[in-house]
Motif scaffolding. Sequence first.
Motif, PDB file in Angstrom:
ATOM      1  N   LEU A 286       4.603  -9.271  59.281  1.00  0.00           N
ATOM      2  CA  LEU A 286       3.929  -9.933  60.633  1.00  0.00           C
ATOM      3  C   LEU A 286       2.899  -8.879  61.263  1.00  0.00           C
ATOM      4  O   LEU A 286       1.967  -9.118  61.659  1.00  0.00           O
ATOM      5  N   GLU A 287       3.347  -7.632  61.444  1.00  0.00           N
ATOM      6  CA  GLU A 287       2.593  -6.703  62.011  1.00  0.00           C
ATOM      7  C   GLU A 287       1.367  -6.141  61.149  1.00  0.00           C
ATOM      8  O   GLU A 287       0.219  -5.977  61.476  1.00  0.00           O
ATOM      9  N   LYS A 289      -0.289  -8.561  59.106  1.00  0.00           N
ATOM     10  CA  LYS A 289      -1.229  -9.592  59.427  1.00  0.00           C
ATOM     11  C   LYS A 289      -1.757  -9.481  60.940  1.00  0.00           C
ATOM     12  O   LYS A 289      -3.057  -9.777  60.974  1.00  0.00           O
ATOM     13  N   ALA A 290      -1.155  -9.142  61.781  1.00  0.00           N
ATOM     14  CA  ALA A 290      -1.612  -9.169  63.206  1.00  0.00           C
ATOM     15  C   ALA A 290      -2.736  -7.953  63.166  1.00  0.00           C
ATOM     16  O   ALA A 290      -3.803  -8.092  63.822  1.00  0.00           O
ATOM     17  N   THR A 304      -4.674 -16.377  61.367  1.00  0.00           N
ATOM     18  CA  THR A 304      -3.906 -16.936  62.747  1.00  0.00           C
ATOM     19  C   THR A 304      -2.917 -17.689  62.431  1.00  0.00           C
ATOM     20  O   THR A 304      -1.810 -17.792  62.806  1.00  0.00           O
ATOM     21  N   GLU A 306      -1.307 -17.784  59.265  1.00  0.00           N
ATOM     22  CA  GLU A 306      -0.397 -17.198  58.652  1.00  0.00           C
ATOM     23  C   GLU A 306       0.723 -16.271  59.689  1.00  0.00           C
ATOM     24  O   GLU A 306       1.820 -16.285  59.559  1.00  0.00           O
ATOM     25  N   ILE A 307       0.087 -15.715  60.819  1.00  0.00           N
ATOM     26  CA  ILE A 307       0.681 -14.989  61.590  1.00  0.00           C
ATOM     27  C   ILE A 307       1.589 -16.153  62.573  1.00  0.00           C
ATOM     28  O   ILE A 307       2.672 -15.598  62.730  1.00  0.00           O
ATOM     29  N   GLU A 311       5.491 -15.567  62.559  1.00  0.00           N
ATOM     30  CA  GLU A 311       6.375 -15.389  63.959  1.00  0.00           C
ATOM     31  C   GLU A 311       7.446 -16.184  63.707  1.00  0.00           C
ATOM     32  O   GLU A 311       8.554 -15.820  64.350  1.00  0.00           O
TER      33      GLU A 311
END
Length: 378
Positions: A286-287, A289-290, A304, A306-307, A311
């Motif tokens: 997650l981090e 991708k962000a 967005t 995928e994030i 999450e």
Amino acid sequence: MEGELPAAPRGSSGLPAGDASGDSPCALLPAEALALDGDEDDLEVFSKTSRGEFDSSEFEVRRRYQDFLWLKGKLEEAHPTLIIPPLPEKFVVKGMVERFNDDFIETRRRALNKFLNRIADHPTLTFSEDLKVFLTAQAGELSAHKKQGPGLLSKVGQTVRAVALSMRGVRSRPEEFVEMNDFIEAFSQKMSLIDKISQRIYKEEREYFDEMKEYGPIHALWSESEEDLADTLGGVASCLDRCCQATERRLCGLSEALLPVVHEYLLYSEMLMGVMKRRDHIQAELESKAEALTYRKADTDLLTEEIGKLEDKVECANTALRADWERWKQNMRNDIKSAFADTAERNIHYYEQCLATWESFLAAQTDLYAKEPSEDKP
């Protein structure tokens, strides 16, 4: 798998034949063990479940160790942040020529039964379709089912991504999981120490038992050559034999009630470390991708989306681990407390038996001495 027993209901005790009472013969654990190469042995294992969709609540099947590894892997794949029970290690007695020794097979069978029953008792894992197949599949069906799943290239890709994320690490692990990780590290160290001490105690007690077994026959033989001391030496031989039997029962108690529990929770500590790593992998993804969304302008919509999915995945993983963690801690405390309390009770009973044996002998000798004519006394 060369053969398989059909699913069959068992007795109401919920135990395999011969396990329903505590009077069954006890096989002492070997003092030393080696790793076992190969997994071609079929073992008859038992599981009990209360799920209504099963045709029976109790099952007896014949499975290979490799089949258990497959089931464990599928459960970890489907539930990466649930605490999957550890499998027993594969071992043989040092110097054993025939590895299908009855004691070895029985030790492993009990451990595998516990593994299955822990899964069947788990509020989430019990609903696994892979578990259902494992317990109910007919000959050949399990092998076919095991071949299903992601291909080799897909597995390699997942492994490479997991390694990359593990190298990257997580930036901000939630405080509750930091505390959880600290607990696991401390727990692992303590269980490793307790396991080593328990094994050493067992080894020393077994050496004491092997030595004591020789004393009774020696005193019995001695009594045959000492006419004046025959009764006394015979009584000592009898006491030694009874104490030897009590020591054997005590060793059985250690091998059945304490050592398996301590070692299982040592293996649990390794499993818990793996669970934390899998949770961190999800957060690290997650981090990642962000971070990509921050520095990339292209494909922002895809990132967005995928994030958002990641999450949700992180939240689900955290929730699952949080709930399973409390359940596991409660079970762990109950199991370890019960194991040590049972061992303490067995030790007290053992010393009371030995003390009563020698006190009875001394009382008999005192009475015999008191009845002797005064001129025969020194």
